[in-house]
Design an enzyme around this catalytic site. Structure first.
Site, PDB file in Angstrom:
ATOM      1  N   ASP A   1      -4.920   8.587  10.579  1.00  0.00           N
ATOM      2  CA  ASP A   1      -3.719   8.166  11.404  1.00  0.00           C
ATOM      3  C   ASP A   1      -3.090   8.668  12.459  1.00  0.00           C
ATOM      4  O   ASP A   1      -3.609   9.944  13.056  1.00  0.00           O
ATOM      5  CB  ASP A   1      -2.559   9.298   9.671  1.00  0.00           C
ATOM      6  CG  ASP A   1      -2.747   8.089   8.684  1.00  0.00           C
ATOM      7  OD1 ASP A   1      -3.081   6.232   9.085  1.00  0.00           O
ATOM      8  OD2 ASP A   1      -3.354   8.684   7.497  1.00  0.00           O
TER       9      ASP A   1
ATOM     10  N   TYR B   1     -10.720  -4.656   4.030  1.00  0.00           N
ATOM     11  CA  TYR B   1      -9.949  -4.381   4.305  1.00  0.00           C
ATOM     12  C   TYR B   1     -10.427  -4.430   6.410  1.00  0.00           C
ATOM     13  O   TYR B   1     -11.922  -3.577   6.709  1.00  0.00           O
ATOM     14  CB  TYR B   1      -9.295  -2.830   4.353  1.00  0.00           C
ATOM     15  CG  TYR B   1      -8.197  -2.014   5.801  1.00  0.00           C
ATOM     16  CD1 TYR B   1      -8.225  -2.428   7.452  1.00  0.00           C
ATOM     17  CD2 TYR B   1      -6.838  -2.293   4.692  1.00  0.00           C
ATOM     18  CE1 TYR B   1      -7.081  -1.716   7.793  1.00  0.00           C
ATOM     19  CE2 TYR B   1      -5.865  -2.023   5.771  1.00  0.00           C
ATOM     20  CZ  TYR B   1      -5.994  -1.213   6.978  1.00  0.00           C
ATOM     21  OH  TYR B   1      -4.682  -0.672   7.581  1.00  0.00           O
TER      22      TYR B   1
ATOM     23  N   GLU C   1       1.104  -0.811  -0.032  1.00  0.00           N
ATOM     24  CA  GLU C   1       0.180   0.041   0.001  1.00  0.00           C
ATOM     25  C   GLU C   1       0.755   1.751  -0.176  1.00  0.00           C
ATOM     26  O   GLU C   1       1.549   1.420   0.899  1.00  0.00           O
ATOM     27  CB  GLU C   1      -0.610   0.133   1.168  1.00  0.00           C
ATOM     28  CG  GLU C   1      -1.659  -1.312   1.323  1.00  0.00           C
ATOM     29  CD  GLU C   1      -2.450  -0.634   2.702  1.00  0.00           C
ATOM     30  OE1 GLU C   1      -3.802  -1.952   2.394  1.00  0.00           O
ATOM     31  OE2 GLU C   1      -2.032   0.047   3.527  1.00  0.00           O
TER      32      GLU C   1
END
Lengths: 403, 282
Positions: free
Chosen positions: B73, B187, B62
């Site tokens: 994040d 995912y 990725e």
């Protein structure tokens, strides 16, 4: 007019093309839970009674609509009325939304509240409501904003809130929102994110507007009693846009009432020097539709889609995106958006202090600056309402430099 | 593990991602998806590090597209994004990196981005350029199937896999909808929170995996907080792949040179990959 036709966002949370819900998957189910919780609270008469009671007896509603006689005389134009949100408890309109969402958090069983703040007004209002309702409170604030709004940091801490400095990016409101969203994504099961402006993913822009629309409802009633007619123009500053949408909302269907939003013109027209997202026609560069913090709206950004830093003397307007309903009102031509620069806002604050004995928040001073510029050319028989969204005590460090 | 179940009907089935997961299933082996922020600290360094990762046995790479406001994040990837942006990295640069990598490696490549940079390039333009460069799939952190109708149509039209995420807060019927919108793999976000290394896997991960298994036959990759060989070992037989991001980015950031970074990343991938059942690609 089509703008009057869509007072409620569509099922996907959009005002026209703007709004929506662009968030990490972890937040999708919580946003749906929030939407259901908000709908249930709206339908609950006991909730409404409790909110009305707190707005009246704790926050100080209704706020006056004051004819600014000496300012009107000085400018020689329309009769200017001030909607005195600055007189509310904690010093700004922000308490309206915080009481509404605070009660909603309580109703949804969330005992921990988080918030972001720019100027500190939303942080103070959130800390106040959390104290009043006995909830835990954490406020995220950019370290640059903590520096320029030190008084509000102390107020939040005195009220028992934890203030967390955010030392990323531009260290202002944008970064505080990002950090609050990271907290929420982590503690989502126990935490209520009390977003402070008409921004973010659906249902926040709608919810924040609904909790602030009392401003316009009162003002409409007050002006009809004072003047026997509707105003010709409403003026409000626009950061995220909560005080503006709160004033505008009750008048959107009144096609004779012009709506004017004033953004931060900062210190120049180049990208990075201002926070004017919808005032592109006035020469401010860099705003295009895009996605930030959960919504599709006008955003100050680079050609490559990186969010730009912004500048304003006013921390509460210093943000790269605008609330999606404003983007839509602008696109429909229902509201006009322009900008006032740092110097004009400082001058306007001084003018109001000396003509009316009111020290406005620097945010509200932007709206005032544009009105001061336009009023002399407007007919004397016209009537204007300016939303005096906050008081300037928090800005004294900055204002003192210009004495 | 339902190894005989075919992929969903909408699955293009021809990307390198689908083929790699099919191979992993046949071998009964846990895949390793390696996340690296593109342009951290330079595009040349990224090229070297990604190639080393592929060589060491990463099954999918990725490539993180740096963004100014990475709300999903944690600190490690935030700092990596900042370094990449300071070096001037744009989405166009990342697509050129993909093309460059593709000339040297057949490792499946996924672009991992926030939505705004893609939106500003234009969906059609982005999809065409990504496919031409040799990317296999795209994952957008702040885009869920609700907002992704046009995006999916255009990316699938260009032959790119659209990978969506499911989270611990996602109810089962929603996982089904997400899986229907996904191709390549699904995912699974292991925990509520942002990206970053953790000491242990969350206790309720098994429940999420079960919900996802019931909802789809797509390969499942688990990420967020996977950093150590024992985490990977615990996932063997549960899912198809582990995603490792912050741990690799932190290894690279600690290194004194891009050669050292490539070596450190390769070493961690080797140890994680051997915990998943195999030491390296032949």
């Amino acid at each position: 007019m089509s703008a009057a036709g869509q007072l409620w966002p569509d099922a996907t949370g959009r005002f026209g093309p703007y709004g929506g819900r662009y968030v990490p998957e972890t937040l999708m189910a919580p946003l749906e839970e929030l939407e259901r919780g908000f709908a249930a609270a709206r339908a609950d008469a006991a909730f409404a009674r409790r909110l009305d009671d707190l707005l009246h007896n704790f926050a100080g509603r209704p706020t006056p609509l004051q004819l600014a006689e000496r300012l009107t005389a000085k400018l020689g134009g329309p009769r200017i009325y001030l909607k005195r949100e600055d007189l509310l408890h904690t010093g700004a309109h922000k308490i309206n939304n915080c009481l509404g969402q605070g009660l909603l958090a309580e109703r949804m069983g969330k005992r921990r509240i988080i918030a972001e703040t720019g100027a500190g007004q939303h942080g103070v209002a959130t800390a106040t409501v959390a104290a009043r309702l006995g909830l835990e409170c954490v406020v995220y604030m950019g370290t640059e904003d903590m520096e320029r709004q030190r008084l509000n940091v102390s107020r939040m801490r005195l009220l028992g809130a934890e203030v967390v400095g955010v030392d990323a990016g531009s260290r202002t409101l944008k970064d505080a929102i990002s950090e609050a969203m990271r907290d929420w994504v982590t503690n989502v099961r126990t935490t209520y994110y009390l977003l402070g402006s008409a921004l973010g993913p659906h249902p926040y822009p709608l919810m924040v507007r609904e909790f602030h629309k009392v401003i316009g409802i009162e003002a409409r009633d007050q002006i009809l009693r004072a003047e026997g007619r509707l105003p010709d123009l409403l003026v409000a500053c626009v950061g995220g846009g909560s005080n503006a949408i709160g004033l505008f909302h009750a008048f959107i269907g009144d096609s004779t009432v012009r709506l004017l939003g004033v953004e931060a013109g900062g210190r120049g027209h180049a990208l990075g020097e201002h926070a004017a997202r919808l005032a592109g026609a006035a020469g401010y560069e860099g705003a295009r539709p895009g996605v930030l913090h959960g919504a599709f709206t006008y955003i100050l950004q680079t050609a490559e889609g990186q969010i730009s830093t912004t500048h304003s003397v006013s921390a509460g307007l210093d943000y790269a995106a605008v609330g999606p309903e404003h983007a839509w009102l602008s696109g429909e031509g229902r509201a006009e958006y322009t900008a006032a620069d740092d110097d004009a806002a400082i001058d306007a604050a001084r003018t109001l202090a000396r003509t009316e004995g009111i020290i406005p928040a620097l945010e509200s001073a932007h709206a005032l600056a544009e009105l001061i510029r336009r009023a002399p050319a407007m007919p004397r028989e016209q009537v204007v309402i300016l939303n005096l969204s906050g008081r300037g005590d928090k800005d004294m460090d900055i204002l003192a430099r210009y004495l | 593990m339902s190894q005989t179940t075919p992929f969903a009907a909408s699955e293009p089935a021809t990307t390198r991602i689908g083929r790699r997961f099919a191979e992993l299933r046949r071998a009964g082996e846990l895949g390793l998806v390696a996340y690296l922020t593109a342009g951290d600290p330079s595009l040349a360094a990224s090229r070297e590090i990604v190639l080393a990762a592929a060589q060491a046995g990463a099954d999918v790479v990725e490539l993180g597209v740096p963004f100014s406001d990475p709300i999903a994040d944690g600190p490690v990837i935030q700092r990596a994004s900042e370094r990449a942006l300071r070096a001037g990295t744009t989405l166009s640069d990342v697509l050129e990196l993909v093309a460059d990598l593709r000339r040297a490696s057949q490792v499946p490549l996924v672009l991992f981005s926030y939505f705004n940079p893609i939106l500003q390039m234009g969906l059609e333009n982005f999809a065409r350029r990504a496919a031409e460069a040799g990317a296999d799939g795209v994952l957008v952190t702040d885009l869920t199937p609700e907002e992704a109708g046009e995006y999916r149509r255009i990316l699938r039209g260009a032959g790119l896999d659209t990978i969506f995420l499911a989270a611990p807060t996602t109810p089962e019927e929603r996982i089904e909808r997400i899986a229907q919108a996904s191709s390549g793999f699904l995912y699974l976000i292991s925990r509520t929170g942002v990206t970053g290394q953790r000491d242990r896997l969350p206790e309720d991960l098994g429940a999420l995996v079960e919900r996802a298994r019931r909802a789809t036959a797509l390969p499942l990759a688990v990420g967020f907080g996977i950093a150590r060989p024992e985490h990977v070992r615990a996932l063997v037989g549960q899912v198809d792949a582990a995603v490792v991001g912050s741990a690799l980015v932190a290894e690279a950031a600690r290194a004194a040179s891009s050669a050292d970074a490539a070596q450190a990343v390769a070493a961690l991938i080797l140890s994680l990959k051997s915990a998943g059942g195999r030491s390296a690609h032949p």
